[in-house]
Design an enzyme around this catalytic site. Sequence first.
Site, mmCIF file in Angstrom:
data_model
loop_
_atom_site.group_PDB
_atom_site.id
_atom_site.type_symbol
_atom_site.label_atom_id
_atom_site.label_comp_id
_atom_site.label_asym_id
_atom_site.label_seq_id
_atom_site.Cartn_x
_atom_site.Cartn_y
_atom_site.Cartn_z
ATOM 1 N N ILE A 34 -26.949 -33.612 21.955
ATOM 2 C CA ILE A 34 -25.807 -33.519 22.870
ATOM 3 C C ILE A 34 -26.275 -33.529 24.328
ATOM 4 O O ILE A 34 -25.590 -34.051 25.208
ATOM 5 C CB ILE A 34 -24.975 -32.247 22.581
ATOM 6 C CG1 ILE A 34 -24.639 -32.132 21.079
ATOM 7 C CG2 ILE A 34 -23.682 -32.277 23.377
ATOM 8 C CD1 ILE A 34 -23.958 -30.826 20.687
ATOM 9 N N VAL A 81 -38.899 -24.636 28.589
ATOM 10 C CA VAL A 81 -38.105 -23.652 29.336
ATOM 11 C C VAL A 81 -38.517 -22.200 29.062
ATOM 12 O O VAL A 81 -38.094 -21.302 29.775
ATOM 13 C CB VAL A 81 -36.575 -23.818 29.089
ATOM 14 C CG1 VAL A 81 -36.091 -25.167 29.577
ATOM 15 C CG2 VAL A 81 -36.207 -23.572 27.631
ATOM 16 N N TYR A 111 -31.882 -25.315 17.818
ATOM 17 C CA TYR A 111 -30.718 -25.498 16.937
ATOM 18 C C TYR A 111 -31.159 -26.338 15.743
ATOM 19 O O TYR A 111 -31.312 -25.819 14.632
ATOM 20 C CB TYR A 111 -29.543 -26.146 17.686
ATOM 21 C CG TYR A 111 -28.353 -26.415 16.772
ATOM 22 C CD1 TYR A 111 -27.696 -25.373 16.136
ATOM 23 C CD2 TYR A 111 -27.903 -27.714 16.544
ATOM 24 C CE1 TYR A 111 -26.626 -25.626 15.274
ATOM 25 C CE2 TYR A 111 -26.831 -27.969 15.688
ATOM 26 C CZ TYR A 111 -26.208 -26.922 15.056
ATOM 27 O OH TYR A 111 -25.162 -27.169 14.200
ATOM 28 N N TYR A 176 -29.704 -17.013 15.875
ATOM 29 C CA TYR A 176 -29.026 -18.040 16.679
ATOM 30 C C TYR A 176 -27.681 -17.515 17.188
ATOM 31 O O TYR A 176 -27.345 -17.669 18.365
ATOM 32 C CB TYR A 176 -28.840 -19.296 15.822
ATOM 33 C CG TYR A 176 -28.100 -20.409 16.525
ATOM 34 C CD1 TYR A 176 -28.731 -21.192 17.490
ATOM 35 C CD2 TYR A 176 -26.764 -20.687 16.233
ATOM 36 C CE1 TYR A 176 -28.055 -22.219 18.147
ATOM 37 C CE2 TYR A 176 -26.082 -21.711 16.873
ATOM 38 C CZ TYR A 176 -26.735 -22.473 17.830
ATOM 39 O OH TYR A 176 -26.055 -23.486 18.479
ATOM 40 N N LYS A 180 -26.524 -16.967 21.098
ATOM 41 C CA LYS A 180 -25.407 -17.662 21.731
ATOM 42 C C LYS A 180 -24.388 -16.675 22.299
ATOM 43 O O LYS A 180 -23.686 -16.982 23.267
ATOM 44 C CB LYS A 180 -24.764 -18.642 20.745
ATOM 45 C CG LYS A 180 -25.674 -19.836 20.435
ATOM 46 C CD LYS A 180 -25.947 -20.649 21.702
ATOM 47 C CE LYS A 180 -26.908 -21.791 21.517
ATOM 48 N NZ LYS A 180 -27.125 -22.578 22.745
ATOM 49 N N LEU A 208 -18.492 -26.891 15.835
ATOM 50 C CA LEU A 208 -19.493 -27.592 15.028
ATOM 51 C C LEU A 208 -19.366 -29.110 15.227
ATOM 52 O O LEU A 208 -18.376 -29.708 14.817
ATOM 53 C CB LEU A 208 -19.291 -27.231 13.553
ATOM 54 C CG LEU A 208 -20.330 -27.759 12.577
ATOM 55 C CD1 LEU A 208 -21.702 -27.125 12.832
ATOM 56 C CD2 LEU A 208 -19.893 -27.478 11.133
ATOM 57 N N VAL A 209 -20.375 -29.672 15.867
ATOM 58 C CA VAL A 209 -20.372 -31.106 16.151
ATOM 59 C C VAL A 209 -20.956 -31.838 14.946
ATOM 60 O O VAL A 209 -21.971 -31.410 14.381
ATOM 61 C CB VAL A 209 -21.232 -31.404 17.402
ATOM 62 C CG1 VAL A 209 -21.237 -32.895 17.701
ATOM 63 C CG2 VAL A 209 -20.723 -30.612 18.598
HETATM 64 N N1 LIG Z 1 -24.618 -29.431 17.358
HETATM 65 C C1 LIG Z 1 -23.660 -28.498 17.262
HETATM 66 O O1 LIG Z 1 -22.814 -28.508 16.374
HETATM 67 C C2 LIG Z 1 -23.615 -27.396 18.271
HETATM 68 C C3 LIG Z 1 -22.573 -26.470 18.194
HETATM 69 C C4 LIG Z 1 -22.501 -25.443 19.137
HETATM 70 C C5 LIG Z 1 -23.451 -25.366 20.130
HETATM 71 N N2 LIG Z 1 -24.465 -26.276 20.180
HETATM 72 C C6 LIG Z 1 -25.450 -26.150 21.261
HETATM 73 O O2 LIG Z 1 -25.468 -27.369 21.991
HETATM 74 C C7 LIG Z 1 -26.787 -27.606 22.474
HETATM 75 C C8 LIG Z 1 -27.290 -28.965 21.991
HETATM 76 O O3 LIG Z 1 -27.186 -29.039 20.582
HETATM 77 P P1 LIG Z 1 -27.876 -30.207 19.733
HETATM 78 O O4 LIG Z 1 -27.083 -30.379 18.517
HETATM 79 O O5 LIG Z 1 -28.136 -31.377 20.609
HETATM 80 O O6 LIG Z 1 -29.264 -29.466 19.384
HETATM 81 P P2 LIG Z 1 -30.742 -30.055 19.160
HETATM 82 O O7 LIG Z 1 -31.523 -28.994 18.498
HETATM 83 O O8 LIG Z 1 -30.639 -31.381 18.497
HETATM 84 O O9 LIG Z 1 -31.285 -30.334 20.639
HETATM 85 C C9 LIG Z 1 -31.870 -29.337 21.431
HETATM 86 C C10 LIG Z 1 -32.711 -29.961 22.528
HETATM 87 O O10 LIG Z 1 -33.400 -28.891 23.214
HETATM 88 C C11 LIG Z 1 -34.769 -29.232 23.344
HETATM 89 N N3 LIG Z 1 -35.614 -28.046 23.389
HETATM 90 C C12 LIG Z 1 -35.886 -27.202 22.361
HETATM 91 N N4 LIG Z 1 -36.756 -26.262 22.769
HETATM 92 C C13 LIG Z 1 -37.022 -26.511 24.092
HETATM 93 C C14 LIG Z 1 -37.845 -25.891 25.047
HETATM 94 N N5 LIG Z 1 -38.582 -24.817 24.747
HETATM 95 N N6 LIG Z 1 -37.869 -26.400 26.301
HETATM 96 C C15 LIG Z 1 -37.139 -27.497 26.616
HETATM 97 N N7 LIG Z 1 -36.347 -28.132 25.742
HETATM 98 C C16 LIG Z 1 -36.291 -27.643 24.490
HETATM 99 C C17 LIG Z 1 -35.060 -30.077 22.102
HETATM 100 O O11 LIG Z 1 -36.253 -30.832 22.276
HETATM 101 C C18 LIG Z 1 -33.796 -30.911 21.991
HETATM 102 O O12 LIG Z 1 -33.882 -32.089 22.787
HETATM 103 C C19 LIG Z 1 -27.628 -26.432 22.008
HETATM 104 O O13 LIG Z 1 -27.621 -25.432 23.003
HETATM 105 C C20 LIG Z 1 -26.865 -25.953 20.789
HETATM 106 O O14 LIG Z 1 -27.142 -24.604 20.503
HETATM 107 C C21 LIG Z 1 -24.568 -27.278 19.273
#
Ligand SMILES: NC(=O)c1ccc[n+]([C@@H]2O[C@H](COP(=O)([O-])OP(=O)(O)OC[C@H]3O[C@@H](n4cnc5c(N)ncnc54)[C@H](O)[C@@H]3O)[C@@H](O)[C@H]2O)c1
Length: 270
Positions: A34, A81, A111, A176, A180, A208-209
Amino acid sequence: MTGSGRDTDKDFREVELLRFSGKTAIVTGGATGIGAVYAEALATEGANVAIVDIREPEGESLAQNLYDRTSGNSVFINTDVTQNEATIAMARKVVNQFGSIDILVNNAAVYLDLGHKKPFDEISLEEWEKVMAVNVRGIWHCVKAVFPYMRRQRNGKIINISSVVAYTGAAGFAHYVASKAAVIGLTRALAKELGSSNITVNAVAPGLVSNDASRQLNEEKYLEQATKMRSLPRAMKQEDLVGAVLFLASPDSDFISGQTLIVDGGTVMD
Ligand SMILES: NC(=O)c1ccc[n+]([C@@H]2O[C@H](COP(=O)([O-])OP(=O)(O)OC[C@H]3O[C@@H](n4cnc5c(N)ncnc54)[C@H](O)[C@@H]3O)[C@@H](O)[C@H]2O)c1
């Protein structure tokens, strides 16, 4: 971009003034998932985007792609980070390159890498600490790193990505869910402290995406169930989050701070 020596002066290509023209945005976790969609949307709307992530090939390739296709200057900065000094160096790099930091989207999280669901008492200390370090401490680091610049310019937009699980709970990911919920608390605390510098701090709580990460973590049945519970009963796309994030990054939200905008098709109503 990391040292490829690409020309970053693209003023000659700018043909129209876009919503974020002249603004600089940092998107953490912007290399994949995302975060990449937020980076793309901000760049498409004219912003210079710093994609901050630990996934170098994906980040480099996205930055190059956005650089080629949009009027903004997109760069990739390999940064973990969880490392305070690294985030400080990252912010310095962004300012040296673009002159300001106007928007910070704290999206990086563990995630996809959560692995399979497990009862709360089977989560190892290492797993717990890792999730908290990235999902919560990482936000604290990044805000600390950009704050001096935003304070100096008396302007800034910080958007922290939470999740609806902070409201609903979710079995199998206690660390997790806790992280959040902490993002919402941190957002409120920072809003109170940064408001006098004209910096807004808000959160977005996605539902939930139906993306690759969610499919790896959940059974298809679970995704279908989430769809049924929505006021708008369809699968949630990554793009469904863009409007909320761009709104909170834009002057349209200048008098909104400390809020969490739930984007889940009308499931949770706070
Ligand atoms: N996918 C969903 O359904 C959903 C739902 C609610 C919230 N979210 C939140 O949305 C955000 C994006 O979700 P996603 O599905 O793309 O998750 P994802 O796990 O696919 O992507 C997370 C990204 O963060 C990066 N990352 C991880 N650790 C890192 C670090 N130490 N330093 C820098 N970058 C780091 C990863 O390399 C990745 O590019 C997240 O915060 C997730 O918690 C996702």
